[in-house]
Write an enzyme that holds these catalytic residues in place. Structure first.
Site, PDB file in Angstrom:
ATOM      1  N   GLY A 273       0.817  -1.218   0.000  1.00 19.85           N
ATOM      2  CA  GLY A 273       0.000   0.000   0.000  1.00 19.85           C
ATOM      3  C   GLY A 273       0.848   1.265   0.000  1.00 19.85           C
ATOM      4  N   ALA A 274       1.818   1.312   0.903  1.00  9.91           N
ATOM      5  CA  ALA A 274       2.630   2.512   1.030  1.00  9.91           C
ATOM      6  C   ALA A 274       3.816   2.224   1.939  1.00  9.91           C
ATOM      7  CB  ALA A 274       1.799   3.646   1.622  1.00  9.91           C
ATOM      8  N   MET A 275       4.736   3.196   2.010  1.00 17.58           N
ATOM      9  CA  MET A 275       5.938   3.000   2.833  1.00 17.58           C
ATOM     10  C   MET A 275       6.315   4.310   3.513  1.00 17.58           C
ATOM     11  SD  MET A 275       8.316   1.046   3.906  1.00 17.58           S
ATOM     12  CE  MET A 275       9.501   1.695   5.076  1.00 17.58           C
ATOM     13  N   GLU A 276       6.604   4.185   4.805  1.00 17.69           N
ATOM     14  CA  GLU A 276       6.762   5.362   5.668  1.00 17.69           C
ATOM     15  C   GLU A 276       8.167   5.966   5.688  1.00 17.69           C
ATOM     16  OE1 GLU A 276       6.333   2.142   6.775  1.00 17.69           O
ATOM     17  OE2 GLU A 276       7.428   1.784   8.634  1.00 17.69           O
ATOM     18  N   ASN A 277       8.965   5.852   4.608  1.00 19.23           N
ATOM     19  CA  ASN A 277      10.311   6.425   4.598  1.00 19.23           C
ATOM     20  C   ASN A 277      10.323   7.822   5.216  1.00 19.23           C
ATOM     21  OD1 ASN A 277      10.985   4.231   2.702  1.00 19.23           O
ATOM     22  ND2 ASN A 277       9.732   5.439   1.322  1.00 19.23           N
ATOM     23  N   HIS A 309      -1.879   6.232   8.485  1.00 22.13           N
ATOM     24  CA  HIS A 309      -0.990   5.172   8.955  1.00 22.13           C
ATOM     25  C   HIS A 309       0.486   5.544   8.725  1.00 22.13           C
ATOM     26  CE1 HIS A 309       0.031   0.851   9.695  1.00 22.13           C
ATOM     27  NE2 HIS A 309       1.045   1.161   8.909  1.00 22.13           N
ATOM     28  N   GLU A 310       0.799   5.935   7.508  1.00 21.18           N
ATOM     29  CA  GLU A 310       2.215   6.231   7.208  1.00 21.18           C
ATOM     30  C   GLU A 310       2.669   7.460   7.988  1.00 21.18           C
ATOM     31  OE1 GLU A 310       3.472   3.769   5.858  1.00 21.18           O
ATOM     32  OE2 GLU A 310       1.643   2.922   4.998  1.00 21.18           O
ATOM     33  N   HIS A 313       3.468   6.584  11.541  1.00 20.72           N
ATOM     34  CA  HIS A 313       4.745   5.873  11.678  1.00 20.72           C
ATOM     35  C   HIS A 313       5.902   6.820  12.021  1.00 20.72           C
ATOM     36  CE1 HIS A 313       4.389   1.641  10.988  1.00 20.72           C
ATOM     37  NE2 HIS A 313       3.927   1.707   9.754  1.00 20.72           N
ATOM     38  N   GLU A 332       4.050  -1.958  13.728  1.00 15.88           N
ATOM     39  CA  GLU A 332       2.887  -2.152  12.858  1.00 15.88           C
ATOM     40  C   GLU A 332       1.577  -2.324  13.640  1.00 15.88           C
ATOM     41  OE1 GLU A 332       2.980  -1.193  10.056  1.00 15.88           O
ATOM     42  OE2 GLU A 332       5.072  -1.353   9.429  1.00 15.88           O
TER      43      GLU A 332
HETATM   44  N1  B3K Z   1       6.120  -0.632   6.578  1.00 16.55           N
HETATM   45  C1  B3K Z   1       5.548  -0.819   5.263  1.00 16.55           C
HETATM   46  C2  B3K Z   1       5.470  -2.228   4.819  1.00 16.55           C
HETATM   47  C3  B3K Z   1       6.725  -2.798   4.309  1.00 16.55           C
HETATM   48  C4  B3K Z   1       6.479  -4.136   3.693  1.00 16.55           C
HETATM   49  C5  B3K Z   1       7.735  -4.849   3.329  1.00 16.55           C
HETATM   50  N2  B3K Z   1       7.479  -6.075   2.620  1.00 16.55           N
HETATM   51  C6  B3K Z   1       4.207  -0.179   5.148  1.00 16.55           C
HETATM   52  C7  B3K Z   1       3.463   0.006   6.401  1.00 16.55           C
HETATM   53  O1  B3K Z   1       3.139  -0.913   7.119  1.00 16.55           O
HETATM   54  O2  B3K Z   1       3.180   1.123   6.706  1.00 16.55           O
HETATM   55 ZN    ZN Z   2       2.822   0.254   8.831  1.00 12.45          ZN
END
Ligand code: B3K
Ligand code: ZN
Length: 871
Positions: A273-277, A309-310, A313, A332
């Site tokens: 879905g997305a990634m919280e970099n 959500h992101e 994080h 998570e």
């Molecule tokens: N932390 C990422 C998920 C990464 C998945 C790696 N296979 C998104 C999230 O949970 O917000």
């Molecule tokens: Zn997450």
């Protein structure tokens, strides 16, 4: 298989070396991107034994995968005494013996365009993008790729100026200038120490939307959203959601954003879905782009929740991160809980809670009962990407929710405050989190912690026994052995209880917050009445399966009189399940007319509450019904569900038509009132479609043609899928010609086709896979077509000749070498074969064996398939 060795949680060792600063220079090129990484390293205090001086006693082993090494320099001098072992770069201890700190410079190259795994650095749709969680940074450069190594990053990117107007990384932009040959240099610096999984780089040609947010302490944060060219108008909802999330986290948790800029980029090729970099979230475009013409109410809801959500994080994940990947639920489970609370506040508690409970019952309970069963903090992992599961995420969130219930909102907040006070800037464990909750509230949570280490779904059996004038409710809990753990103990379970007299009056039970805590195998509650109906597990107060011998009358009483809308819905679902079960066991049964009359009366009570009514008019899915049976016959179950819907439609027709007549089409707005009206209408139209009459088909066609929004269009498509094949095909053609160029909308079209009941579904799928919008390398497309088929097309996937299983397997064999993460996600319905009847099991096992026999199977698939065949 050397790669298939499991790592164990208890083997954790702190790193021997630390990397305090990382300086990356990345020269982007489609097939030959050069990365120069300068690492300021230090011997970790953990690695020094008391009498061995200052240097480490161990080699420095840097993870690496699919990299081409060019050169290594140690403290400025060319260095050749390294070894490459299984892809890793090893600097022997002897070379570092005299050094407490040192600088290592590594140059390597990668091939982004041929990286189909979408992990590490990849080039898709003319944009460069990275994905490093969990262990993708090692596909960019050699590094200590583990979350407890925290560093400050400076990143310089060199790219073609014309093709990549936007070149982004974490933190703040510190330099941007032109170079020779049409190139440019862009430099970013992130002052916050972070683990490498939060590193990100994006380069592409996007449209940009800008906004700003003023924090509670008065700082101005610049917000930037990057989307594909021409799509800026579809980014407003995401940006508005981000501002709501920022405000909510300040209001509810006192948490403020830290950097001066927050960027979100939407890309079409993304594994999840997305990634919280840090400071640079990357999103699947499906969870950013929305307007009324292209997105449904559910899409609007999901975008707000995932943006939230992101963002959340940034504190729960980035500022305080995980010590090791076994602790994934630390960030998570907690962040899912936070996004659920946010959605409940922004949209509605009931709808949010019901959708979470469905995820638990349809998917998490199935995971617990299958070969991949694991506690929310797993003990053993072969491929970490396989553990981004409904257990770690959603059951993890349920565990946090129980803490919230036990400690109350204020106590939970005290625990969160202490958690940040103690651990900001650290990489910690789930125990650290629970300890903060415990210490801030002066309670003992030792028994509660068992939720972190025990897998499986507890079953709570409740019986009522007569006890001199009053009655007792006796609770017994039991967790069956799971694939990963034989012995189970009694857990700490908060169970919400309400008791109703037959008249509907509530009986006072004298329970704190209506909650009974079952913390041993058996316990009971005294009820001062002889004849009552217990309403149990309201709000799904613990993630358990409840067993109480309710009668149909009991369900109807709860649906009418419970003080909780959640419990009214829950009773409706249990009532439908028990009626469907009757039809499953005897398909010619005509359900008694008195049931329908009473059901109608109960539903009528909810007519002034469309939010509740739409939920009560929604019948449990086959996936959720499956959980109620041992060795179910999937085709028979699907037929029983359809038969039930036909009878429901026949018996409640006047009532349903009445509701239909009362809901007028309005010009679209995403408001709670409108959403609930559309949902009621959708439920009603789908039910009425089981009449399969030409009049109903005409009604749907008319509504489809006059719909001014995607939600209603999709409702009509789903209803026509039930009502008439001809109409469905006709409307789908018209939908296709309207949205052919819109990748996100076409995913819905693929998914609808994939869930069609049709004898030639497999040839249909094959044809769709050659559609010009389909692309095997794009996870959204694969999930829409193959995922929808395997997860949700019961009749097609479980076809009696095993052809559905074979189709999925053929597909996985093709996909695995390209994108093992997605292949391993899609194998889920196959590995959960044990819940089906024997004839199905045998055919499923045959296909699993085909997979296992494949040479070079990815460790992602290997882990799941091998477990399913040995458990
Ligand atoms: N932390 C990422 C998920 C990464 C998945 C790696 N296979 C998104 C999230 O949970 O917000
Ligand atoms: Zn997450």
């Amino acid at each position: 298989m050397s790669q298939a060795i499991a790592k164990k949680r208890l083997d954790y060792q702190a790193p021997n070396y630390l990397i305090n600063e990382v300086d990356l220079v990345i020269e982007l090129d489609p097939t030959d991107t050069i990365i120069t990484s300068t690492l300021k390293c230090e011997t970790s205090p953990h690695a020094i034994s008391s009498n061995a001086g200052v240097a480490s006693e161990q080699d420095l082993i840097l993870d690496g995968e699919d990299l081409k090494l060019i050169s290594v320099f140690l403290n400025g001098s060319a260095f050749t005494n390294y070894r490459i072992e299984e892809g890793k770069l090893v600097i022997p201890q002897a070379e570092l013996a005299q050094l407490t700190d040192f600088t290592l410079q590594i140059k390597n190259s990668v091939d982004p365009i041929n990286n189909g795994s979408l992990e590490g650095l990849y080039l898709s749709n003319e944009a460069y993008c990275t994905q490093c969680e969990a262990e993708g940074f090692r596909k960019i450069t050699y590094f200590l790729d583990r979350p407890d190594v925290l560093s400050v990053y400076t990143v310089t990117i060199i790219a073609e100026k014309a093709a990549f107007p936007h070149v982004l990384s974490n933190g703040n932009l510190v330099e941007e200038r032109d170079l020779a040959d049409g190139k440019k240099l862009v430099k970013w610096h992130d002052p916050f120490k972070k683990p490498c999984y939060l590193f990100a780089l994006v380069a592409g040609n996007f449209d940009k939307l800008s906004d700003s947010f003023t924090t509670m302490s008065g700082r101005q944060i610049q917000l930037e959203l990057f989307v594909d060219k021409g799509k800026a108008s579809q980014g407003h909802h995401a940006l508005a959601s981000l501002k709501k999330a920022m405000k909510w986290d300040e209001d509810v948790f006192g948490l403020e954003y830290d950097l001066d800029i927050y960027m979100v980029v939407a890309v079409d090729f993304f594994n999840m879905g997305a990634m919280e970099n840090k400071g640079l979230n990357v999103f699947n475009s499906k969870f950013v782009l929305a307007d009324s013409n292209t997105a449904t109410d559910d899409d609007f809801f999901n975008i707000e929740s995932i943006i939230g959500h992101e963002y959340f994080h940034n504190w729960t994940g980035n500022r305080v991160t995980c010590r090791d990947w076994f602790q994934l639920s630390l960030k998570e489970g907690l962040t899912v809980f936070r996004d659920q609370q946010f959605s409940a506040d922004m949209f509605s508690y009931l709808a949010t809670r019901i959708s979470q409970v469905k995820v638990m019952r349809e998917h998490q309970f199935a995971e617990d009962a299958g070969p991949m069963s694991h506690p929310i903090r797993p003990d053993e992992v072969i491929e970490m990407n396989n553990f981004y599961t409904v257990t770690v995420y959603d059951k993890g969130a349920e565990v946090i929710r129980m803490l919230h219930t036990l400690l109350t909102a204020d106590g939970f907040r005290r625990g969160m405050d202490l958690y940040f006070e103690r651990h900001d800037g650290q990489a910690v464990t789930c125990d650290d989190f629970v300890n903060a909750m415990q210490d801030a509230n002066e309670v003992n949570l030792d028994h509660f912690k068992l939720w972190y280490s025990q897998s499986g779904t507890p079953r709570v059996k409740v019986e009522s026994g007569l006890e001199s004038g009053s009655k007792e409710l006796n609770f017994t809990q039991r967790t069956n052995p799971t694939a990963d753990q034989a012995d189970k103990r009694a857990l700490y379970l908060p169970i919400k209880v309400e008791c109703l007299e037959r008249s509907g009056r509530k009986i006072d039970l004298n329970l704190n917050n209506d909650t009974f805590v079952l913390d041993k195998a058996n316990a009971s509650v005294t009820v001062p009445s002889e004849d009552f109906v217990p309403v149990l597990l309201s709000d799904f107060s613990a993630p358990v399966i409840l067993d109480y011998p309710y009668s149909l009358e009991d369900y109807l009483l709860i649906m009418t009189f419970s003080s909780s809308d959640y419990s009214k819905w829950d009773a409706s679902q249990a009532l439908y399940s028990s009626l469907i079960s009757e039809l499953y066991h005897n398909e010619s049964v005509e359900l008694s007319t008195s049931v329908w009359g009473k059901l109608e009366a109960a539903l009528r009570q909810a007519c002034n509450n469309y939010e509740l009514l739409n939920e009560m008019l929604t019948i449990p899915s086959v996936e959720s019904l499956t959980q109620g049976f041992e060795f179910s016959e999937p085709l028979k179950l699907s037929a029983a569900r359809s038969a039930f819907l036909v009878q429901m439609q026949e018996n409640l027709q006047d009532f349903l038509l009445e509701i239909m007549a009362n809901t007028a089409q309005k010009s679209y707005e995403y408001t709670k009132v409108q959403v609930n009206e559309r949902r009621v209408l959708s439920a009603v139209l789908q039910l009425l479609s089981y009449s399969k009459t030409p009049e109903m088909a005409a009604q749907l066609e008319k509504r489809f043609n006059s719909a001014d929004n995607m939600t209603d269009k999709l409702t009509m498509l789903k209803a026509s899928q039930i009502c008439s094949v001809e109409l469905f095909e006709k409307l789908m053609l018209s939908f296709e010609s309207e949205y052919l160029e819109n990748a996100v909308v076409m995913d819905k079209w693929f998914a609808l086709h994939a869930t069609t009941k049709s004898n030639d579904i497999l040839s249909k799928l094959t044809l769709l896979a050659s559609h010009r919008q389909f692309n095997l390398r794009n996870p959204n497309k694969v999930r829409s077509l193959v995922g929808s088929f395997a997860f949700y097309n019961t009749d097609g996937f479980h076809a009696i000749d095993g052809s559905g299983y074979q189709f999925l397997t053929d597909y996985l064999l093709e996909l695995d070498p390209i994108n093992p993460q997605i292949a391993a996600r899609l194998v889920t319905p196959l590995i959960q074969y044990k819940k089906f009847a024997k004839s199905h099991q045998e055919m499923m096992v045959m296909q699993l064996k085909r997979l296992l026999n494949r040479a070079n199977l990815s460790k992602d698939l290997y882990e799941k398939v091998s477990k399913s065949l040995t458990s």
